[in-house]
Scaffold this active site. Structure first.
Site, PDB file in Angstrom:
ATOM      1  N   THR A  48       0.822  -1.202   0.000  1.00  0.00           N
ATOM      2  CA  THR A  48       0.000   0.000   0.000  1.00  0.00           C
ATOM      3  C   THR A  48       0.859   1.255   0.000  1.00  0.00           C
ATOM      4  OG1 THR A  48      -1.590  -1.263   1.320  1.00  0.00           O
ATOM      5  CG2 THR A  48      -1.984   1.094   1.129  1.00  0.00           C
ATOM      6  N   TYR A 136       5.541 -12.591   4.478  1.00  0.00           N
ATOM      7  CA  TYR A 136       4.435 -11.902   3.810  1.00  0.00           C
ATOM      8  C   TYR A 136       4.074 -12.671   2.545  1.00  0.00           C
ATOM      9  CZ  TYR A 136       2.044  -7.883   1.519  1.00  0.00           C
ATOM     10  OH  TYR A 136       1.167  -7.053   0.872  1.00  0.00           O
ATOM     11  N   LYS A 164       2.007 -12.838   7.443  1.00  0.00           N
ATOM     12  CA  LYS A 164       0.842 -12.094   6.985  1.00  0.00           C
ATOM     13  C   LYS A 164       0.286 -12.815   5.764  1.00  0.00           C
ATOM     14  CE  LYS A 164      -0.650  -7.880   4.644  1.00  0.00           C
ATOM     15  NZ  LYS A 164      -0.228  -6.651   3.918  1.00  0.00           N
TER      16      LYS A 164
END
Length: 296
Positions: A48, A136, A164
């Site tokens: 992001t 991740y 994650k």
């Protein structure tokens, strides 16, 4: 290690000026806006945050700015993402020098590793640092996945403390939790904003939630109410957040997140080219979502 990543952790956007430079005063504004609205950590330079767009000097300055403005109020998680092992290690060293609390390491992009190669990649990175590491998995973006079996094996490394899961596959997240449930040093974070409540019910310790940039209080309520035992309140907050995450299907990520902040009056600018702005019709649809959520 004793470090437990928990709560709602926004992968904070990187505000930009009209000429594409980092807008550091607005980045500081975002830090305070998010903390004031109850988030439990901050994660600069994730997907992001358009991590792929910045050289090492800018990378360092972004981390330093977030760390300085946070002033120890919540943990800071640095994104350390690169296509090579040595590239990640170089970024992790910068994270160490800045003094972040933990690092998130994405699977390599473009190249398609075997699970053995992924294990060696993360093991070498972990051995290069004393920082806590969060694996991740963002298979929809990288086309690379870390299987539950590989995660369970990596979880045995002392400073690999979490994963994650941004796959959007709840069975995958549940398997991460099931296979590591006896390892008190390892935790699972949800990376799909529509599944935070579900992941908490399974045993996740929190979420790295992009929509928390735009709706930090609503996202934080999913976690806070769950921890208070108010399961209905947590689920209600999850349902309230869902339309914003679904709206992220418009445009190219993270254009919706930035536009949502602009519509709230926070001048975060546009994404870097080649990511374009939303169309006028898409902006109006997003505006209605924000109105319904009482965010504008």
């Amino acid at each position: 290690m004793g470090f437990v990543p928990r709560g709602i952790i926004p992968p904070i956007i990187t505000p930009l000026t009209d000429d594409g430079e980092v807008n550091y005063p607005v980045l500081r504004q975002m830090v305070n806006h998010l903390i004031d609205n109850g988030v439990h950590g901050l994660f600069p330079l994730g997907t992001t945050g358009e991590f792929y767009a910045f050289d090492d000097d800018t990378y360092r300055k972004i981390l330093e700015t977030v760390k300085d403005e946070t002033r120890g109020r919540v943990p800071v998680y640095g994104g350390a993402n690169h296509i090579t092992t040595r590239g990640v290690i170089r970024l992790v060293k910068i994270c160490e020098e800045v003094g972040v609390d933990a690092v998130s390491v994405l699977t390599p992009m473009f190249v398609s590793q075997t699970q053995d190669e992924l294990y060696a990649y993360y093991k070498e990175i972990a051995e290069s640092t004393s920082l806590p590491i969060i694996l991740y998995n963002n298979k929809p973006k990288t086309n690379v996945t870390i299987t539950p079996a590989t995660v369970a094996k990596l979880a045995e490394i002392d400073n690999i403390v979490a994963v994650k899961d941004s796959t959007g596959d709840m069975t995958n997240a549940a398997e991460y939790i099931r296979l590591t449930r006896d390892n008190d040093n390892f935790h699972v974070l949800m990376g799909r904003d529509t599944l935070i409540h579900a992941a908490l019910c399974y045993g996740a310790t929190g979420a790295i939630a992009s929509c928390a940039n735009v709706a930090p209080r609503i996202a934080a309520d999913i976690y806070d109410k769950f921890m208070e035992g108010d399961l209905k309140g947590s689920l209600d907050a999850q349902f309230e957040l869902a339309p914003l995450r679904i709206a992220c299907g418009m445009g190219t990520f993270p254009a919706v997140i930035k536009e949502g902040l602009v519509q709230q009056g926070i001048p975060v600018g546009k994404c870097l080219a080649p990511i374009g702005e939303l169309t006028p019709e898409e902006k109006e649809k997003l505006h209605q979502v924000l109105v319904d959520m009482k965010l504008v």
